[in-house]
Design an enzyme around this catalytic site. Structure first.
Site, PDB file in Angstrom:
ATOM      1  N   GLY A  39       0.763  -1.093   0.088  1.00 45.72           N
ATOM      2  CA  GLY A  39      -0.012   0.089  -0.085  1.00 45.72           C
ATOM      3  C   GLY A  39       0.888   1.277   0.088  1.00 45.72           C
TER       4      GLY A  39
ATOM      5  N   ARG B 148       1.045  -5.810  -5.036  1.00 46.92           N
ATOM      6  CA  ARG B 148       1.236  -6.654  -3.679  1.00 46.92           C
ATOM      7  C   ARG B 148       1.687  -8.112  -4.060  1.00 46.92           C
ATOM      8  NH1 ARG B 148      -0.605  -4.434   0.667  1.00 46.92           N
ATOM      9  NH2 ARG B 148      -2.197  -2.945   0.568  1.00 46.92           N
TER      10      ARG B 148
ATOM     11  N   ASP C 174       5.257  -7.823   5.669  1.00 45.44           N
ATOM     12  CA  ASP C 174       5.350  -8.991   4.591  1.00 45.44           C
ATOM     13  C   ASP C 174       6.411  -8.751   3.902  1.00 45.44           C
ATOM     14  OD1 ASP C 174       3.340 -10.655   5.671  1.00 45.44           O
ATOM     15  OD2 ASP C 174       1.786  -9.163   4.864  1.00 45.44           O
TER      16      ASP C 174
ATOM     17  N   LYS D  11       8.117   0.706   5.724  1.00 41.14           N
ATOM     18  CA  LYS D  11       6.950   1.654   4.977  1.00 41.14           C
ATOM     19  C   LYS D  11       5.899   0.806   5.491  1.00 41.14           C
ATOM     20  CE  LYS D  11       4.290   0.034   2.640  1.00 41.14           C
ATOM     21  NZ  LYS D  11       3.580  -0.733   1.689  1.00 41.14           N
ATOM     22  N   THR D  12       4.950   1.771   5.846  1.00 42.80           N
ATOM     23  CA  THR D  12       3.498   1.398   6.178  1.00 42.80           C
ATOM     24  C   THR D  12       2.688   2.250   7.059  1.00 42.80           C
ATOM     25  OG1 THR D  12       1.508  -0.085   6.853  1.00 42.80           O
ATOM     26  CG2 THR D  12       3.622  -0.206   7.930  1.00 42.80           C
TER      27      THR D  12
ATOM     28  N   ASP E  39       0.225   1.962   8.413  1.00 37.55           N
ATOM     29  CA  ASP E  39      -0.431   1.303   9.611  1.00 37.55           C
ATOM     30  C   ASP E  39       0.355   1.434  11.003  1.00 37.55           C
ATOM     31  OD1 ASP E  39      -2.222   0.713   7.674  1.00 37.55           O
ATOM     32  OD2 ASP E  39      -1.493  -1.556   7.469  1.00 37.55           O
TER      33      ASP E  39
HETATM   34  P1  FBP Z   1       0.560  -1.964   3.704  1.00 30.86           P
HETATM   35  O1  FBP Z   1       0.673  -2.803   4.960  1.00 30.86           O
HETATM   36  O2  FBP Z   1       0.869  -2.565   2.443  1.00 30.86           O
HETATM   37  O3  FBP Z   1       1.470  -0.718   3.750  1.00 30.86           O
HETATM   38  O4  FBP Z   1      -0.983  -1.368   3.245  1.00 30.86           O
HETATM   39  C1  FBP Z   1      -1.590  -0.861   4.312  1.00 30.86           C
HETATM   40  C2  FBP Z   1      -2.969  -0.458   3.809  1.00 30.86           C
HETATM   41  O5  FBP Z   1      -2.970   0.883   3.640  1.00 30.86           O
HETATM   42  C3  FBP Z   1      -4.172  -0.987   5.072  1.00 30.86           C
HETATM   43  O6  FBP Z   1      -4.153   0.065   5.848  1.00 30.86           O
HETATM   44  C4  FBP Z   1      -5.207  -1.450   4.112  1.00 30.86           C
HETATM   45  O7  FBP Z   1      -6.085  -2.231   4.780  1.00 30.86           O
HETATM   46  C5  FBP Z   1      -4.755  -1.891   3.041  1.00 30.86           C
HETATM   47  O8  FBP Z   1      -3.576  -1.162   2.828  1.00 30.86           O
HETATM   48  C6  FBP Z   1      -5.650  -1.730   1.894  1.00 30.86           C
HETATM   49  O9  FBP Z   1      -5.242  -2.235   0.818  1.00 30.86           O
HETATM   50  P2  FBP Z   1      -5.306  -1.830  -0.827  1.00 30.86           P
HETATM   51  O10 FBP Z   1      -4.443  -0.538  -1.109  1.00 30.86           O
HETATM   52  O11 FBP Z   1      -5.026  -3.114  -1.636  1.00 30.86           O
HETATM   53  O12 FBP Z   1      -6.795  -1.537  -0.954  1.00 30.86           O
END
Ligand code: FBP
Length: 560
Positions: A82, A146, A177, A203-204, A206
């Protein structure tokens, strides 16, 4: 010539700050090695799986008067998972360090995430290319994806692509991951004498990729400030009109760090924390009762309005839902190629197929949900086979159930108010914002530092910048072995080595800060209005870090 907004023009000129050690120059660094390390858990298994990269020391960089010679290197970079504000600056920092070390060095960007290195889709960066993306949000410089980089065949293909481009190091910018996969790739390259190093960057948005060595992942700062701005604006609206309850779901996947931080910055009336729900084994009914109680009390005070913050992953932490979702995930995996399920023409048919396969207790829970949520629970799984929580409208589920409960109370004469609710989901709004000054500086330093790790020949390391509540010049640059953060966890029914995810700690200072105030915030309006992220102006406004980082660092420093 592409038209740019005034802020875009000004942000392109911003020069991110570096830790003093790195600012002296990429060729004037000294590597300081700590003691050998161990994985956080399951040491024997992790050691056996990472024979070549396990146990390496934590390293830090000091500036040195001696100059480190740098041979010509080609490096590849991948943005994975993400989006998070600041990704472009990681690439800019990496590029600047690499060119500073030796102008003949080349940086390649793999397109569309990890699949770019497997399929050999790439671009070569130059000054003009990089300059157009400095201090901007988003991952559009090369795109993200992803795809999980984890099989022998994928590693082999990556090796062939790297050989073709004469790449001797790969930087993977990703979450837990993606960095687990970075560790696997690093180990595989060493085992196969490929001569290719792998470095990760944390990175994230979250905020769940953190531990004793990594203070915070990048993007959390900007994303939480963006959500806090929006929540503050809604609080002002609610307080003006005094007619709506706003139920706001906040992104962050499983962990509630983002919701918790946004709550500390805005002081809403209700904040749910998934980790607390799990720890206290709160059923959906008890959550509804908790929220309803506050709504009723406020109505008694003449306040038919309020703000409730709901973490994205809540539904998976409610015990009866957790069990039902786990059961459902297995069923969905089995039904993936089932023609009856795949070709079912109505959602009702799908419900029936699933219900018949669920264990009786779980079927009861599934059936108790509104059709909207039942349908959303059947949506495609993520690459790990999990429900995509961003697609489950928990905020609407709570509104529906609370409305029913309030109607009951009204008929019994126990509720005199008027409940009118609005639902919101803040997630994608914050992931590509212009990085705050903190994220702009932090990301640039992480990228610059990633090249320093490469220059010293290290592999299987995560770029680390510490001491983050201090001014950037006092930040400490270095690297942490990826294996140090790993343990064994069950994935798709099998135990696998993974980087441990950090959930909100109920005994930690951040949750405690909420716990101390939430009763007061519930009934007495203590709303804060953080306003938009500021890029220019006094540093008390522009350069402050998050409450989470400040509280956690203060505790860490007090215990030293
Ligand atoms: P990462 O863990 O890859 O940084 O992504 C986090 C995130 O933004 C989460 O908060 C959310 O649940 C998810 O990605 C949403 O995924 P997508 O962009 O595939 O809809």
């Amino acid at each position: 010539m592409k038209k740019l907004s005034p802020l875009q023009i000004e942000r392109l000129k911003y020069q991110p700050k570096l830790p003093a050690s790195l600012a002296k120059g990429i060729n004037s660094l000294e590597l300081v090695e700590g003691d050998a390390t161990q994985s956080v858990r399951d040491q024997e298994q992790i050691k056996a799986l990472f024979k070549n990269t396990y146990g390496k020391p934590v390293v830090t960089f000091n500036s040195s008067s001696a100059s480190t010679p740098s041979s010509v290197r080609n490096v590849g970079v991948i943005l994975s998972g993400g989006q998070a504000p600041g990704g472009h600056n990681v690439i800019a920092g990496l590029y600047d360090a690499l060119k500073q070390a030796n102008p003949a060095n080349k940086l390649y960007g793999f397109l569309g995430g990890p699949s770019g290195i497997i399929d050999g889709k790439y671009v070569e960066f130059n000054d003009e290319f990089i300059d157009a993306y400095r201090n901007t949000g988003g991952f559009d410089i090369i795109g993200s994806g992803r795809t999980k980089l984890e099989t022998e065949e994928q590693f082999q293909k990556s090796l062939e692509v790297c050989k073709k481009l004469n790449i001797s190091a790969v930087v993977i910018i990703g979450g837990d991951d993606s960095n687990t996969n970075a560790a696997l790739l690093a180990e595989w390259f060493v085992k196969n004498n490929a001569g290719i190093q792998v470095i990760g960057c944390p990175k994230t948005i979250d905020g769940d990729l953190k531990n004793e060595q990594i203070e915070i992942s990048f993007g959390f700062d900007t994303a939480t400030k963006t959500y806090a701005e929006l929540i503050g604006n809604i609080q002002r609206d609610a307080n003006s009109a005094k007619k709506y309850w706003h139920f706001i779901k906040i992104m962050g996947r499983s962990a509630s760090h983002v919701a918790l931080e946004a709550a500390l910055q805005t002081q809403p009336n209700i904040t749910l924390i998934s980790e607390e729900v799990e720890e206290k084994k709160m059923s959906l009914e008890s959550i509804i009762n908790y929220m309803t109680d506050i709504i009723v009390k406020r109505a008694d005070m003449g306040k038919n309005f309020g703000i409730a913050i709901i973490p994205e992953g809540l539904i998976e932490f409610i015990p009866e839902m957790k069990s039902m979702i786990a059961n459902l995930n297995d069923i969905m995996a089995a039904l993936e190629n089932d023609p009856d399920f795949v070709n079912a023409t109505t959602i009702r048919e799908k419900f029936d197929i699933v219900e018949n396969r669920l264990d009786p207790e779980n079927a009861k829970v599934y059936n108790s949900l509104p059709a909207l949520i039942k349908g959303q629970l059947l949506a495609d799984r993520d690459p790990h086979g999990n429900v995509q929580v961003s697609k489950i409208e928990t905020e609407k589920l709570l509104i529906e159930m609370i409305t029913t409960r309030l109607d009951e109370l009204k008929s019994q004469g126990e509720y005199i108010g008027k409940f009118s609710a609005q639902s919101h989901f803040f997630g994608y709004e914050g992931r590509c914002a212009f990085p705050s000054n903190f994220d702009a500086d932090y990301c640039y330093s992480l990228g610059f530092n990633a090249f320093a790790l490469i220059n010293f020949g290290l592999t299987g390391y995560l770029s680390s910048i510490r001491n983050l509540t201090k001014p950037a010049t006092e930040w400490v640059a270095g690297g942490v072995p990826l294996t140090m953060m790993m343990n064994m966890e069950k994935r798709h029914g099998e135990f696998k080595p993974v980087i441990q995810k950090a959930l909100v700690r109920l005994d930690g200072p951040v949750f405690k800060a909420l716990e101390e105030c939430r009763e007061d915030w519930a009934l007495n309006d203590r709303y804060l209005f953080p306003g938009a992220v500021q890029y220019f102006g006094p540093c008390e406004v522009c350069d402050i870090t998050t409450c989470t980082l400040q509280l956690e660092r203060a505790k860490e420093l007090a215990s030293v």
